[in-house]
Design a protein around this motif. Structure first.
Motif, PDB file in Angstrom:
ATOM      1  N   PRO A 241       0.819  -1.178   0.081  1.00  0.00           N
ATOM      2  CA  PRO A 241      -0.099   0.099  -0.115  1.00  0.00           C
ATOM      3  C   PRO A 241       0.844   1.127   0.098  1.00  0.00           C
ATOM      4  O   PRO A 241       0.465   2.415  -0.919  1.00  0.00           O
ATOM      5  N   GLU A 242       2.100   1.253   0.583  1.00  0.00           N
ATOM      6  CA  GLU A 242       2.763   2.284   0.761  1.00  0.00           C
ATOM      7  C   GLU A 242       3.475   2.554  -0.589  1.00  0.00           C
ATOM      8  O   GLU A 242       3.470   3.989  -1.121  1.00  0.00           O
ATOM      9  N   GLY A 243       4.072   1.508  -1.018  1.00  0.00           N
ATOM     10  CA  GLY A 243       4.477   1.839  -2.715  1.00  0.00           C
ATOM     11  C   GLY A 243       3.307   2.322  -3.706  1.00  0.00           C
ATOM     12  O   GLY A 243       3.682   3.072  -4.332  1.00  0.00           O
ATOM     13  N   GLN A 244       2.277   1.839  -3.443  1.00  0.00           N
ATOM     14  CA  GLN A 244       1.113   2.196  -4.427  1.00  0.00           C
ATOM     15  C   GLN A 244       0.740   3.633  -4.124  1.00  0.00           C
ATOM     16  O   GLN A 244       0.415   4.338  -5.161  1.00  0.00           O
ATOM     17  N   PHE A 245       0.625   4.057  -2.929  1.00  0.00           N
ATOM     18  CA  PHE A 245       0.539   5.238  -2.704  1.00  0.00           C
ATOM     19  C   PHE A 245       1.233   6.245  -3.129  1.00  0.00           C
ATOM     20  O   PHE A 245       1.081   7.447  -3.754  1.00  0.00           O
ATOM     21  N   THR A 246       2.695   6.083  -2.845  1.00  0.00           N
ATOM     22  CA  THR A 246       3.663   6.941  -3.754  1.00  0.00           C
ATOM     23  C   THR A 246       3.436   6.853  -5.143  1.00  0.00           C
ATOM     24  O   THR A 246       3.726   8.129  -5.701  1.00  0.00           O
ATOM     25  N   GLN A 247       3.216   6.009  -5.775  1.00  0.00           N
ATOM     26  CA  GLN A 247       3.031   5.788  -7.153  1.00  0.00           C
ATOM     27  C   GLN A 247       1.564   6.739  -7.496  1.00  0.00           C
ATOM     28  O   GLN A 247       1.544   7.533  -8.598  1.00  0.00           O
ATOM     29  N   LEU A 248       0.667   6.510  -6.679  1.00  0.00           N
ATOM     30  CA  LEU A 248      -0.641   7.302  -7.038  1.00  0.00           C
ATOM     31  C   LEU A 248      -0.528   8.613  -6.975  1.00  0.00           C
ATOM     32  O   LEU A 248      -1.079   9.608  -7.848  1.00  0.00           O
ATOM     33  N   MET A 249       0.424   8.953  -5.778  1.00  0.00           N
ATOM     34  CA  MET A 249       0.711  10.754  -5.589  1.00  0.00           C
ATOM     35  C   MET A 249       1.308  11.331  -6.765  1.00  0.00           C
ATOM     36  O   MET A 249       1.433  12.587  -6.970  1.00  0.00           O
ATOM     37  N   THR A 250       2.000  10.449  -7.815  1.00  0.00           N
ATOM     38  CA  THR A 250       2.744  11.090  -8.740  1.00  0.00           C
ATOM     39  C   THR A 250       2.130  10.947 -10.135  1.00  0.00           C
ATOM     40  O   THR A 250       2.513  11.381 -11.164  1.00  0.00           O
ATOM     41  N   LEU A 251       0.921  10.542 -10.045  1.00  0.00           N
ATOM     42  CA  LEU A 251       0.165  10.290 -11.418  1.00  0.00           C
ATOM     43  C   LEU A 251      -0.395  11.810 -11.779  1.00  0.00           C
ATOM     44  O   LEU A 251      -0.457  12.849 -10.844  1.00  0.00           O
ATOM     45  N   PRO A 252      -0.391  11.856 -13.194  1.00  0.00           N
ATOM     46  CA  PRO A 252      -0.991  12.969 -13.441  1.00  0.00           C
ATOM     47  C   PRO A 252      -2.187  13.906 -12.989  1.00  0.00           C
ATOM     48  O   PRO A 252      -3.203  13.090 -12.585  1.00  0.00           O
ATOM     49  N   LYS A 253      -2.382  14.951 -12.955  1.00  0.00           N
ATOM     50  CA  LYS A 253      -3.387  15.632 -12.028  1.00  0.00           C
ATOM     51  C   LYS A 253      -4.879  15.327 -12.549  1.00  0.00           C
ATOM     52  O   LYS A 253      -5.783  15.122 -11.607  1.00  0.00           O
ATOM     53  N   THR A 254      -5.191  15.143 -13.875  1.00  0.00           N
ATOM     54  CA  THR A 254      -6.398  14.905 -14.196  1.00  0.00           C
ATOM     55  C   THR A 254      -6.912  13.391 -13.944  1.00  0.00           C
ATOM     56  O   THR A 254      -8.069  13.017 -13.701  1.00  0.00           O
ATOM     57  N   LEU A 255      -5.709  12.534 -14.243  1.00  0.00           N
ATOM     58  CA  LEU A 255      -6.051  11.092 -13.632  1.00  0.00           C
ATOM     59  C   LEU A 255      -6.695  10.933 -12.060  1.00  0.00           C
ATOM     60  O   LEU A 255      -7.303  10.422 -11.876  1.00  0.00           O
ATOM     61  N   GLN A 256      -5.598  11.679 -11.458  1.00  0.00           N
ATOM     62  CA  GLN A 256      -6.027  11.598  -9.854  1.00  0.00           C
ATOM     63  C   GLN A 256      -7.255  12.288  -9.684  1.00  0.00           C
ATOM     64  O   GLN A 256      -8.202  11.814  -8.738  1.00  0.00           O
ATOM     65  N   ARG A 257      -7.841  13.336 -10.175  1.00  0.00           N
ATOM     66  CA  ARG A 257      -9.142  14.031 -10.110  1.00  0.00           C
ATOM     67  C   ARG A 257     -10.176  12.933 -10.663  1.00  0.00           C
ATOM     68  O   ARG A 257     -11.088  12.666 -10.026  1.00  0.00           O
ATOM     69  N   GLN A 258      -9.930  12.344 -11.682  1.00  0.00           N
ATOM     70  CA  GLN A 258     -11.119  11.022 -12.069  1.00  0.00           C
ATOM     71  C   GLN A 258     -11.270   9.886 -11.253  1.00  0.00           C
ATOM     72  O   GLN A 258     -12.191   9.611 -10.840  1.00  0.00           O
ATOM     73  N   ILE A 259      -9.880   9.544 -10.553  1.00  0.00           N
ATOM     74  CA  ILE A 259      -9.951   8.526  -9.560  1.00  0.00           C
ATOM     75  C   ILE A 259     -10.810   8.996  -8.324  1.00  0.00           C
ATOM     76  O   ILE A 259     -11.652   8.295  -7.748  1.00  0.00           O
ATOM     77  N   ASN A 260     -10.393  10.212  -8.021  1.00  0.00           N
ATOM     78  CA  ASN A 260     -11.235  10.752  -6.787  1.00  0.00           C
ATOM     79  C   ASN A 260     -12.614  10.949  -7.176  1.00  0.00           C
ATOM     80  O   ASN A 260     -13.482  10.656  -6.284  1.00  0.00           O
ATOM     81  N   HIS A 261     -13.115  11.261  -8.331  1.00  0.00           N
ATOM     82  CA  HIS A 261     -14.315  11.478  -8.703  1.00  0.00           C
ATOM     83  C   HIS A 261     -15.244   9.852  -8.551  1.00  0.00           C
ATOM     84  O   HIS A 261     -16.259  10.006  -8.035  1.00  0.00           O
ATOM     85  N   ILE A 262     -14.389   8.971  -9.073  1.00  0.00           N
ATOM     86  CA  ILE A 262     -14.961   7.494  -8.933  1.00  0.00           C
ATOM     87  C   ILE A 262     -15.119   7.118  -7.665  1.00  0.00           C
ATOM     88  O   ILE A 262     -16.205   6.450  -7.268  1.00  0.00           O
TER      89      ILE A 262
END
Length: 337
Positions: A241-262
């Motif tokens: 989970p720690e490794g995946q969180f690090t990866q998720l935090m570096t994703l492009p902003k629009t993809l992060q926002r779409q994940i948040n919306h989902i």
């Protein structure tokens, strides 16, 4: 640096480029006419050559191109370069395509995109359209010294690797990785349901493993979250989970926002970081990321295809769609035979 692997000096491509206004921050060729593919697109000699021209001032560039190549444009040419630029920037994925052009003895299609819009897409994946093209091997024909553009091109490749990691298991092959990367910009693309060969991604990757390796090799070797066994062509990544969180935090902003919306329940209004932490612990983390990609690609691909009716003209659009359907049919026949 990975970006160097994108560059190429093809005389044939530069000859074609000489037919267009010179003010380009980036020009590249891509697709089955440039890199060998298997399946319905295997006829490299007769394949249409695909180009993208990146320009700092689209109005000025189209103005000059209309004088040089008036017949390349649809009926929109009578409205002038300002309207063409408005259609280019404000509708679809920010790119204006002229298809089915005979140039220097070859059939070509070329898209024009603003430098600023491309940089934004490379960094944030607003549309993942031209940014998606640049996640696969391309032939760069011309590129100026725009540091912001060069940095964004490199960031786009690194983002592609990180996103693919999130959708892969703990251990996988180079081919698995490159198939995942090549498929990012097709996630949710309606043309993959109606109009494209379903094996398109495999057809792109399998004959071009060496080109993908050249494009991504240094990024993989420099990445602290991966063990890259080059000789075996295998990779191992941190799926904690720690490794995946690090990866998720570096994703492009629009993809992060779409994940948040989902993932964000109605009325909760959690911030993106809180949602990404939850996703990092979710066994279906990879599927959530895939849904986020689809939420970006589906609308941009539909709007861009609709825009093509106006920028290409009805006749060219019908011919282009027929060719795509023919490829899809040939791919289906190969699969069932």
């Amino acid at each position: 640096m990975a970006l160097q692997a994108l560059q190429s000096s093809g005389v044939a491509f530069r000859r074609i480029l000489s037919h267009f206004p010179e003010e380009l921050s980036l020009a590249f060729a891509y697709g089955s006419g440039v890199y060998r593919q298997v399946g319905p697109s295997a006829d490299q000699k007769n394949a249409m050559l695909d180009f993208v021209f990146t320009v700092d001032d689209p109005v000025a560039w189209h103005s000059k191109n209309l004088k040089k190549n008036w017949n390349h444009y649809s009926f929109l040419k009578v409205l002038g370069p300002k309207i063409i630029t408005t259609v280019q920037n404000d509708y679809g994925a920010g790119v204006y395509y002229n298809p089915f052009i005979m140039c220097d003895g070859r059939l070509i299609k070329y898209g024009v995109i603003s430098t600023n819009i491309l940089i934004d897409d490379l960094l944030n994946w607003n549309n993942l359209y031209i940014a998606g093209r640049l996640q696969k091997p391309v032939k760069i024909i011309a590129m100026n010294e725009n540091i912001a553009l060069r940095s964004a091109l490199d960031k786009n490749l690194r983002s592609a690797v990180t996103t693919a990691f999130l959708m892969l298991p703990e251990s996988f092959s180079e081919e698995d990785l490159f198939i995942e990367i090549a498929g990012l910009s097709y996630s949710g693309d309606f043309r993959m349901v109606f109009g494209e060969d379903k094996t398109k991604v495999l057809n792109i990757v399998k004959p071009n493993i060496a080109h993908f390796r050249e494009l991504y090799g240094s990024i993989l070797q420099d990445n602290p979250q991966v063990v890259y066994k080059i000789q075996q062509g295998r990779l191992e990544i941190d799926k904690s989970p720690e490794g995946q969180f690090t990866q998720l935090m570096t994703l492009p902003k629009t993809l992060q926002r779409q994940i948040n919306h989902i993932m964000d329940p109605p009325g909760k209004n959690r911030d993106v970081e809180e949602t990404l932490l939850q996703v990092a612990h979710d066994p279906d983390c990879g599927e959530v990321v895939r849904l986020g990609l689809s939420a970006i690609v589906r609308p941009s691909s539909m709007k861009q295809s609709t825009k093509g009716i106006f920028t290409a003209g009805m006749k060219k659009s019908v011919v282009y769609s027929s060719l795509k359907l023919h490829k899809m049919w040939k791919g289906w026949l190969r699969k069932t035979s």
